[in-house]
Scaffold this motif. Sequence first.
Motif, PDB file in Angstrom:
ATOM      1  N   LEU A 116      -0.022   5.313 -17.052  1.00  9.53           N
ATOM      2  CA  LEU A 116       0.598   5.226 -15.726  1.00  9.53           C
ATOM      3  C   LEU A 116      -0.381   5.618 -14.631  1.00  9.53           C
ATOM      4  O   LEU A 116      -0.391   5.007 -13.560  1.00  9.53           O
ATOM      5  CB  LEU A 116       1.840   6.128 -15.656  1.00  9.53           C
ATOM      6  N   ILE A 117      -1.197   6.614 -14.888  1.00  9.79           N
ATOM      7  CA  ILE A 117      -2.195   7.032 -13.900  1.00  9.79           C
ATOM      8  C   ILE A 117      -3.215   5.915 -13.694  1.00  9.79           C
ATOM      9  O   ILE A 117      -3.575   5.592 -12.557  1.00  9.79           O
ATOM     10  CB  ILE A 117      -2.873   8.346 -14.329  1.00  9.79           C
ATOM     11  N   ALA A 118      -3.665   5.287 -14.780  1.00  9.61           N
ATOM     12  CA  ALA A 118      -4.620   4.183 -14.665  1.00  9.61           C
ATOM     13  C   ALA A 118      -3.993   2.990 -13.937  1.00  9.61           C
ATOM     14  O   ALA A 118      -4.624   2.393 -13.056  1.00  9.61           O
ATOM     15  CB  ALA A 118      -5.096   3.768 -16.058  1.00  9.61           C
ATOM     16  N   LEU A 119      -2.769   2.647 -14.289  1.00 11.42           N
ATOM     17  CA  LEU A 119      -2.080   1.522 -13.652  1.00 11.42           C
ATOM     18  C   LEU A 119      -1.871   1.769 -12.164  1.00 11.42           C
ATOM     19  O   LEU A 119      -2.224   0.929 -11.322  1.00 11.42           O
ATOM     20  CB  LEU A 119      -0.733   1.277 -14.333  1.00 11.42           C
ATOM     21  N   ASN A 120      -1.311   2.913 -11.818  1.00  9.92           N
ATOM     22  CA  ASN A 120      -1.038   3.204 -10.414  1.00  9.92           C
ATOM     23  C   ASN A 120      -2.319   3.429  -9.617  1.00  9.92           C
ATOM     24  O   ASN A 120      -2.383   3.079  -8.437  1.00  9.92           O
ATOM     25  CB  ASN A 120      -0.105   4.406 -10.290  1.00  9.92           C
ATOM     26  N   GLY A 121      -3.340   3.993 -10.241  1.00  8.45           N
ATOM     27  CA  GLY A 121      -4.632   4.140  -9.567  1.00  8.45           C
ATOM     28  C   GLY A 121      -5.256   2.791  -9.273  1.00  8.45           C
ATOM     29  O   GLY A 121      -5.792   2.562  -8.181  1.00  8.45           O
ATOM     30  N   SER A 122      -5.180   1.878 -10.217  1.00 11.93           N
ATOM     31  CA  SER A 122      -5.719   0.528 -10.012  1.00 11.93           C
ATOM     32  C   SER A 122      -4.961  -0.210  -8.915  1.00 11.93           C
ATOM     33  O   SER A 122      -5.565  -0.873  -8.068  1.00 11.93           O
ATOM     34  CB  SER A 122      -5.636  -0.274 -11.310  1.00 11.93           C
ATOM     35  N   LEU A 148       0.834  -1.198   0.000  1.00 16.01           N
ATOM     36  CA  LEU A 148       0.000   0.000   0.000  1.00 16.01           C
ATOM     37  C   LEU A 148       0.873   1.253   0.000  1.00 16.01           C
ATOM     38  O   LEU A 148       0.598   2.202  -0.743  1.00 16.01           O
ATOM     39  CB  LEU A 148      -0.948   0.007   1.200  1.00 16.01           C
ATOM     40  N   LEU A 149       1.926   1.256   0.802  1.00 14.13           N
ATOM     41  CA  LEU A 149       2.846   2.396   0.823  1.00 14.13           C
ATOM     42  C   LEU A 149       3.470   2.627  -0.551  1.00 14.13           C
ATOM     43  O   LEU A 149       3.522   3.758  -1.043  1.00 14.13           O
ATOM     44  CB  LEU A 149       3.939   2.166   1.872  1.00 14.13           C
ATOM     45  N   GLY A 150       3.925   1.560  -1.186  1.00 11.93           N
ATOM     46  CA  GLY A 150       4.494   1.682  -2.527  1.00 11.93           C
ATOM     47  C   GLY A 150       3.476   2.190  -3.530  1.00 11.93           C
ATOM     48  O   GLY A 150       3.802   3.000  -4.407  1.00 11.93           O
ATOM     49  N   SER A 151       2.243   1.737  -3.402  1.00 12.68           N
ATOM     50  CA  SER A 151       1.187   2.183  -4.318  1.00 12.68           C
ATOM     51  C   SER A 151       0.873   3.662  -4.130  1.00 12.68           C
ATOM     52  O   SER A 151       0.635   4.377  -5.099  1.00 12.68           O
ATOM     53  CB  SER A 151      -0.089   1.364  -4.092  1.00 12.68           C
ATOM     54  N   ILE A 152       0.873   4.118  -2.888  1.00  9.50           N
ATOM     55  CA  ILE A 152       0.613   5.538  -2.619  1.00  9.50           C
ATOM     56  C   ILE A 152       1.714   6.400  -3.227  1.00  9.50           C
ATOM     57  O   ILE A 152       1.438   7.401  -3.884  1.00  9.50           O
ATOM     58  CB  ILE A 152       0.481   5.783  -1.098  1.00  9.50           C
ATOM     59  N   ILE A 153       2.959   6.002  -3.013  1.00  9.64           N
ATOM     60  CA  ILE A 153       4.081   6.759  -3.574  1.00  9.64           C
ATOM     61  C   ILE A 153       4.035   6.727  -5.103  1.00  9.64           C
ATOM     62  O   ILE A 153       4.216   7.749  -5.764  1.00  9.64           O
ATOM     63  CB  ILE A 153       5.423   6.208  -3.059  1.00  9.64           C
ATOM     64  N   GLY A 154       3.766   5.549  -5.665  1.00 11.18           N
ATOM     65  CA  GLY A 154       3.685   5.423  -7.118  1.00 11.18           C
ATOM     66  C   GLY A 154       2.581   6.276  -7.716  1.00 11.18           C
ATOM     67  O   GLY A 154       2.768   6.937  -8.743  1.00 11.18           O
ATOM     68  N   ALA A 212       1.170   8.971  -6.340  1.00 10.35           N
ATOM     69  CA  ALA A 212       1.448  10.393  -6.127  1.00 10.35           C
ATOM     70  C   ALA A 212       2.489  10.925  -7.104  1.00 10.35           C
ATOM     71  O   ALA A 212       2.453  12.105  -7.459  1.00 10.35           O
ATOM     72  CB  ALA A 212       1.911  10.613  -4.692  1.00 10.35           C
ATOM     73  N   THR A 213       3.403  10.080  -7.542  1.00 12.05           N
ATOM     74  CA  THR A 213       4.481  10.551  -8.420  1.00 12.05           C
ATOM     75  C   THR A 213       4.231  10.305  -9.905  1.00 12.05           C
ATOM     76  O   THR A 213       4.984  10.813 -10.731  1.00 12.05           O
ATOM     77  CB  THR A 213       5.815   9.899  -8.025  1.00 12.05           C
ATOM     78  N   CYS A 214       3.184   9.565 -10.256  1.00 10.02           N
ATOM     79  CA  CYS A 214       2.976   9.227 -11.667  1.00 10.02           C
ATOM     80  C   CYS A 214       2.427  10.393 -12.484  1.00 10.02           C
ATOM     81  O   CYS A 214       2.521  10.382 -13.708  1.00 10.02           O
ATOM     82  CB  CYS A 214       2.069   8.004 -11.807  1.00 10.02           C
ATOM     83  N   PHE A 215       1.896  11.405 -11.832  1.00 13.05           N
ATOM     84  CA  PHE A 215       1.293  12.513 -12.569  1.00 13.05           C
ATOM     85  C   PHE A 215       2.321  13.365 -13.303  1.00 13.05           C
ATOM     86  O   PHE A 215       2.009  13.985 -14.313  1.00 13.05           O
ATOM     87  CB  PHE A 215       0.460  13.392 -11.622  1.00 13.05           C
ATOM     88  N   LYS A 216       3.559  13.392 -12.802  1.00 12.13           N
ATOM     89  CA  LYS A 216       4.561  14.220 -13.474  1.00 12.13           C
ATOM     90  C   LYS A 216       4.969  13.649 -14.828  1.00 12.13           C
ATOM     91  O   LYS A 216       5.483  14.361 -15.673  1.00 12.13           O
ATOM     92  CB  LYS A 216       5.779  14.447 -12.580  1.00 12.13           C
ATOM     93  N   ALA A 217       4.717  12.354 -15.053  1.00 17.73           N
ATOM     94  CA  ALA A 217       5.034  11.749 -16.352  1.00 17.73           C
ATOM     95  C   ALA A 217       3.989  12.100 -17.406  1.00 17.73           C
ATOM     96  O   ALA A 217       4.246  11.973 -18.599  1.00 17.73           O
ATOM     97  CB  ALA A 217       5.138  10.231 -16.213  1.00 17.73           C
ATOM     98  N   ARG A 218       2.809  12.538 -16.973  1.00 21.52           N
ATOM     99  CA  ARG A 218       1.714  12.935 -17.873  1.00 21.52           C
ATOM    100  C   ARG A 218       1.333  11.829 -18.846  1.00 21.52           C
ATOM    101  O   ARG A 218       1.156  12.052 -20.039  1.00 21.52           O
ATOM    102  CB  ARG A 218       2.078  14.209 -18.628  1.00 21.52           C
ATOM    103  N   ARG A 219       1.254  10.624 -18.321  1.00 21.15           N
ATOM    104  CA  ARG A 219       0.862   9.470 -19.138  1.00 21.15           C
ATOM    105  C   ARG A 219      -0.394   8.859 -18.524  1.00 21.15           C
ATOM    106  O   ARG A 219      -0.394   8.442 -17.371  1.00 21.15           O
ATOM    107  CB  ARG A 219       1.967   8.416 -19.172  1.00 21.15           C
TER     108      ARG A 219
END
Length: 79
Positions: free
Chosen positions: A60-66, A42-48, A50-57
């Motif tokens: 990645l947002i769908a993957l990390n959100g899921s 869960l900690l890794g998912s939260i960090i992932g 929170a940081t995926c938005f800077k890639a603007r993909r």
Amino acid sequence: MKKYFELNKPYQFDPTDLTAIIFTLCSVLGIATSINITPLFLLGSIIGFATCFKARRINLIALNGSLLILNLVNFIKMF
């Protein structure tokens, strides 16, 4: 290969490095022990997430959100 992975430059820490370390640790602990690693995932998912938005993909947002939702549900089921 050195150029593709930018191994010819000095190392620069990225938040995704921390996520990769956490997920690797989760995999090793999950396979080698009987420790419940859901909070660490869960900690890794939260960090992932929170940081995926800077890639603007969007992928990645769908993957990390899921991953975040799945890990949050598993965390809640622990209790």
